[in-house]
Motif scaffolding. Structure first.
Motif, PDB file in Angstrom:
ATOM      1  N   PRO A 111       0.988  -1.223   0.104  1.00 15.46           N
ATOM      2  CA  PRO A 111      -0.001   0.018  -0.080  1.00 15.46           C
ATOM      3  C   PRO A 111       0.894   1.329   0.121  1.00 15.46           C
ATOM      4  O   PRO A 111       0.432   2.208  -0.780  1.00 15.46           O
ATOM      5  CB  PRO A 111      -0.556  -0.281   1.190  1.00 15.46           C
ATOM      6  CG  PRO A 111      -0.982  -1.699   1.293  1.00 15.46           C
ATOM      7  CD  PRO A 111       0.261  -2.276   1.085  1.00 15.46           C
ATOM      8  N   GLU A 112       1.945   1.098   0.561  1.00 15.35           N
ATOM      9  CA  GLU A 112       2.784   2.504   0.579  1.00 15.35           C
ATOM     10  C   GLU A 112       3.241   2.741  -0.614  1.00 15.35           C
ATOM     11  O   GLU A 112       4.217   3.861  -0.742  1.00 15.35           O
ATOM     12  CB  GLU A 112       4.041   2.332   1.697  1.00 15.35           C
ATOM     13  CG  GLU A 112       4.708   1.079   1.739  1.00 15.35           C
ATOM     14  CD  GLU A 112       4.362  -0.089   2.534  1.00 15.35           C
ATOM     15  OE1 GLU A 112       2.909  -0.185   2.753  1.00 15.35           O
ATOM     16  OE2 GLU A 112       5.079  -0.516   3.302  1.00 15.35           O
ATOM     17  N   ASP A 113       3.301   2.048  -1.639  1.00 21.43           N
ATOM     18  CA  ASP A 113       3.741   2.073  -3.032  1.00 21.43           C
ATOM     19  C   ASP A 113       2.736   2.725  -3.661  1.00 21.43           C
ATOM     20  O   ASP A 113       3.230   3.372  -4.838  1.00 21.43           O
ATOM     21  CB  ASP A 113       4.169   0.945  -3.812  1.00 21.43           C
ATOM     22  CG  ASP A 113       5.459  -0.154  -3.261  1.00 21.43           C
ATOM     23  OD1 ASP A 113       5.248  -1.303  -2.967  1.00 21.43           O
ATOM     24  OD2 ASP A 113       6.078   0.651  -2.796  1.00 21.43           O
ATOM     25  N   THR A 114       1.711   3.168  -3.167  1.00 21.00           N
ATOM     26  CA  THR A 114       0.652   3.890  -3.779  1.00 21.00           C
ATOM     27  C   THR A 114       1.301   5.327  -4.032  1.00 21.00           C
ATOM     28  O   THR A 114       1.533   6.302  -3.287  1.00 21.00           O
ATOM     29  CB  THR A 114      -0.431   4.211  -2.879  1.00 21.00           C
ATOM     30  OG1 THR A 114      -1.306   2.809  -2.963  1.00 21.00           O
ATOM     31  CG2 THR A 114      -1.613   5.094  -3.742  1.00 21.00           C
ATOM     32  N   ALA A 115       1.135   6.010  -5.480  1.00 22.13           N
ATOM     33  CA  ALA A 115       1.871   7.194  -5.916  1.00 22.13           C
ATOM     34  C   ALA A 115       1.685   7.413  -7.201  1.00 22.13           C
ATOM     35  O   ALA A 115       1.172   6.228  -8.017  1.00 22.13           O
ATOM     36  CB  ALA A 115       3.255   7.041  -5.434  1.00 22.13           C
ATOM     37  N   VAL A 116       1.784   8.471  -7.811  1.00 22.17           N
ATOM     38  CA  VAL A 116       1.809   8.840  -9.094  1.00 22.17           C
ATOM     39  C   VAL A 116       3.468   8.531  -9.645  1.00 22.17           C
ATOM     40  O   VAL A 116       4.324   8.983  -8.939  1.00 22.17           O
ATOM     41  CB  VAL A 116       1.450  10.299  -9.406  1.00 22.17           C
ATOM     42  CG1 VAL A 116       1.900  10.640 -11.201  1.00 22.17           C
ATOM     43  CG2 VAL A 116       0.073  10.587  -9.166  1.00 22.17           C
ATOM     44  N   TYR A 117       3.671   7.712 -10.388  1.00 21.95           N
ATOM     45  CA  TYR A 117       4.947   7.499 -10.898  1.00 21.95           C
ATOM     46  C   TYR A 117       5.376   8.160 -12.169  1.00 21.95           C
ATOM     47  O   TYR A 117       4.406   8.245 -13.259  1.00 21.95           O
ATOM     48  CB  TYR A 117       5.075   5.850 -11.519  1.00 21.95           C
ATOM     49  CG  TYR A 117       4.982   5.236 -10.027  1.00 21.95           C
ATOM     50  CD1 TYR A 117       4.026   4.970  -8.883  1.00 21.95           C
ATOM     51  CD2 TYR A 117       6.281   4.560  -9.495  1.00 21.95           C
ATOM     52  CE1 TYR A 117       4.120   4.269  -7.988  1.00 21.95           C
ATOM     53  CE2 TYR A 117       6.240   3.567  -8.373  1.00 21.95           C
ATOM     54  CZ  TYR A 117       5.266   3.728  -7.567  1.00 21.95           C
ATOM     55  OH  TYR A 117       5.443   2.902  -6.525  1.00 21.95           O
ATOM     56  N   TYR A 118       6.306   8.774 -12.235  1.00 22.71           N
ATOM     57  CA  TYR A 118       6.985   9.555 -13.392  1.00 22.71           C
ATOM     58  C   TYR A 118       8.026   9.024 -14.095  1.00 22.71           C
ATOM     59  O   TYR A 118       9.060   8.632 -13.198  1.00 22.71           O
ATOM     60  CB  TYR A 118       7.120  10.987 -12.709  1.00 22.71           C
ATOM     61  CG  TYR A 118       6.221  11.566 -12.276  1.00 22.71           C
ATOM     62  CD1 TYR A 118       5.662  11.819 -10.873  1.00 22.71           C
ATOM     63  CD2 TYR A 118       5.231  12.691 -12.857  1.00 22.71           C
ATOM     64  CE1 TYR A 118       4.464  12.543 -10.188  1.00 22.71           C
ATOM     65  CE2 TYR A 118       4.186  13.354 -12.440  1.00 22.71           C
ATOM     66  CZ  TYR A 118       3.918  13.287 -10.942  1.00 22.71           C
ATOM     67  OH  TYR A 118       2.965  14.140 -10.536  1.00 22.71           O
ATOM     68  N   CYS A 119       8.093   9.201 -15.337  1.00 22.28           N
ATOM     69  CA  CYS A 119       9.691   8.840 -15.853  1.00 22.28           C
ATOM     70  C   CYS A 119      10.214  10.037 -16.208  1.00 22.28           C
ATOM     71  O   CYS A 119       9.619  11.182 -16.603  1.00 22.28           O
ATOM     72  CB  CYS A 119       9.229   8.086 -17.163  1.00 22.28           C
ATOM     73  SG  CYS A 119       8.256   8.580 -18.447  1.00 22.28           S
ATOM     74  N   ALA A 120      11.327   9.981 -16.524  1.00 18.59           N
ATOM     75  CA  ALA A 120      12.303  11.225 -16.696  1.00 18.59           C
ATOM     76  C   ALA A 120      13.273  10.964 -17.820  1.00 18.59           C
ATOM     77  O   ALA A 120      13.866   9.598 -17.565  1.00 18.59           O
ATOM     78  CB  ALA A 120      12.760  12.012 -15.423  1.00 18.59           C
ATOM     79  N   ALA A 121      13.918  11.804 -18.560  1.00 19.10           N
ATOM     80  CA  ALA A 121      14.956  11.370 -19.198  1.00 19.10           C
ATOM     81  C   ALA A 121      16.170  12.663 -19.047  1.00 19.10           C
ATOM     82  O   ALA A 121      15.745  13.894 -18.678  1.00 19.10           O
ATOM     83  CB  ALA A 121      14.645  11.384 -20.734  1.00 19.10           C
ATOM     84  N   ARG A 122      17.347  12.161 -19.029  1.00 26.15           N
ATOM     85  CA  ARG A 122      18.369  13.189 -19.180  1.00 26.15           C
ATOM     86  C   ARG A 122      19.622  13.163 -20.185  1.00 26.15           C
ATOM     87  O   ARG A 122      19.477  11.895 -20.646  1.00 26.15           O
ATOM     88  CB  ARG A 122      19.223  13.140 -17.587  1.00 26.15           C
ATOM     89  CG  ARG A 122      19.814  11.899 -17.413  1.00 26.15           C
ATOM     90  CD  ARG A 122      20.297  11.915 -15.850  1.00 26.15           C
ATOM     91  NE  ARG A 122      21.275  13.032 -15.481  1.00 26.15           N
ATOM     92  CZ  ARG A 122      22.683  12.832 -15.110  1.00 26.15           C
ATOM     93  NH1 ARG A 122      22.959  11.653 -15.289  1.00 26.15           N
ATOM     94  NH2 ARG A 122      23.144  13.847 -14.890  1.00 26.15           N
ATOM     95  N   ARG A 123      19.874  13.959 -20.704  1.00 28.08           N
ATOM     96  CA  ARG A 123      20.563  13.999 -21.953  1.00 28.08           C
ATOM     97  C   ARG A 123      21.867  13.363 -21.665  1.00 28.08           C
ATOM     98  O   ARG A 123      22.595  12.588 -22.310  1.00 28.08           O
ATOM     99  CB  ARG A 123      20.915  15.333 -22.676  1.00 28.08           C
ATOM    100  CG  ARG A 123      19.764  15.931 -23.192  1.00 28.08           C
ATOM    101  CD  ARG A 123      19.897  17.299 -23.893  1.00 28.08           C
ATOM    102  NE  ARG A 123      20.326  18.148 -23.059  1.00 28.08           N
ATOM    103  CZ  ARG A 123      19.635  19.219 -22.412  1.00 28.08           C
ATOM    104  NH1 ARG A 123      18.206  18.970 -22.590  1.00 28.08           N
ATOM    105  NH2 ARG A 123      20.129  20.055 -21.647  1.00 28.08           N
ATOM    106  N   ASP A 124      22.600  13.285 -20.419  1.00 28.13           N
ATOM    107  CA  ASP A 124      23.626  12.720 -19.854  1.00 28.13           C
ATOM    108  C   ASP A 124      23.321  11.128 -20.030  1.00 28.13           C
ATOM    109  O   ASP A 124      22.200  11.056 -19.308  1.00 28.13           O
ATOM    110  CB  ASP A 124      24.252  13.211 -18.616  1.00 28.13           C
ATOM    111  CG  ASP A 124      25.396  12.634 -18.024  1.00 28.13           C
ATOM    112  OD1 ASP A 124      25.482  11.595 -18.011  1.00 28.13           O
ATOM    113  OD2 ASP A 124      26.135  13.478 -17.656  1.00 28.13           O
ATOM    114  N   GLY A 125      24.087  10.290 -20.302  1.00 28.51           N
ATOM    115  CA  GLY A 125      23.687   8.873 -20.498  1.00 28.51           C
ATOM    116  C   GLY A 125      23.973   8.141 -19.110  1.00 28.51           C
ATOM    117  O   GLY A 125      23.642   7.176 -19.120  1.00 28.51           O
ATOM    118  N   SER A 126      24.248   8.894 -18.173  1.00 30.58           N
ATOM    119  CA  SER A 126      24.552   8.314 -16.936  1.00 30.58           C
ATOM    120  C   SER A 126      23.458   8.236 -16.068  1.00 30.58           C
ATOM    121  O   SER A 126      22.734   9.345 -15.767  1.00 30.58           O
ATOM    122  CB  SER A 126      25.860   8.669 -16.229  1.00 30.58           C
ATOM    123  OG  SER A 126      25.781   9.871 -15.914  1.00 30.58           O
ATOM    124  N   PRO A 127      22.927   7.154 -15.038  1.00 30.07           N
ATOM    125  CA  PRO A 127      21.890   7.185 -14.353  1.00 30.07           C
ATOM    126  C   PRO A 127      22.100   8.278 -13.200  1.00 30.07           C
ATOM    127  O   PRO A 127      23.395   8.682 -12.873  1.00 30.07           O
ATOM    128  CB  PRO A 127      21.930   5.843 -13.780  1.00 30.07           C
ATOM    129  CG  PRO A 127      23.099   5.060 -13.928  1.00 30.07           C
ATOM    130  CD  PRO A 127      23.806   5.854 -15.231  1.00 30.07           C
TER     131      PRO A 127
END
Length: 123
Positions: A87-103
């Motif tokens: 239940p604590e995983d309930t949330a809005v999940y967003y994806c994002a991108a960065r031009r730098d290829g490293s996480p």
């Protein structure tokens, strides 16, 4: 640039979901991708990120072993496999991108954001 997150929904505790993030308008194969989430009344928090080549991934310590990030550069799509949901995983999940290829763990390091997909885990 567009990042379209999908795959959210209502799931019972213990269940699984796979989120997808379809990207367009950016050099996807050289960009790092990340997933973040924001629960009601809380700040946005890091979930996981993956390098451009999938050779490197990082995850929030609290989620390791349950959530897995992956990507398919041929499809310009990133994924978040979520297992043993709570239940604590309930949330809005967003994806994002960065031009730098490293996480990267900090949301300030990302250049583009999707609109989010809601995940609700019932007890």
């Amino acid at each position: 640039v567009q990042l379209q997150a999908s795959g959210g929904g209502l799931v019972q505790a213990g269940g699984s979901l796979r989120l997808s993030c379809a990207a367009s308008g950016l050099p996807f194969s050289t960009a790092a991708l990340g997933w973040f989430r924001q629960a009601p009344g809380k700040t946005r928090e890091f979930v996981a990120a993956i390098s451009w080549s999938s050779s490197s991934t990082i995850s929030a310590d609290s989620l390791k072993g349950r959530f897995t990030i992956s990507r398919d550069n041929a499809k310009n799509t990133a994924y978040l496999q979520m297992n043993s949901l709570k239940p604590e995983d309930t949330a809005v999940y967003y994806c994002a991108a960065r031009r730098d290829g490293s996480p990267y763990k900090l949301n300030t390091g990302y250049d583009y954001w999707g609109q989010g997909t809601l995940v609700t885990v019932s007890s």
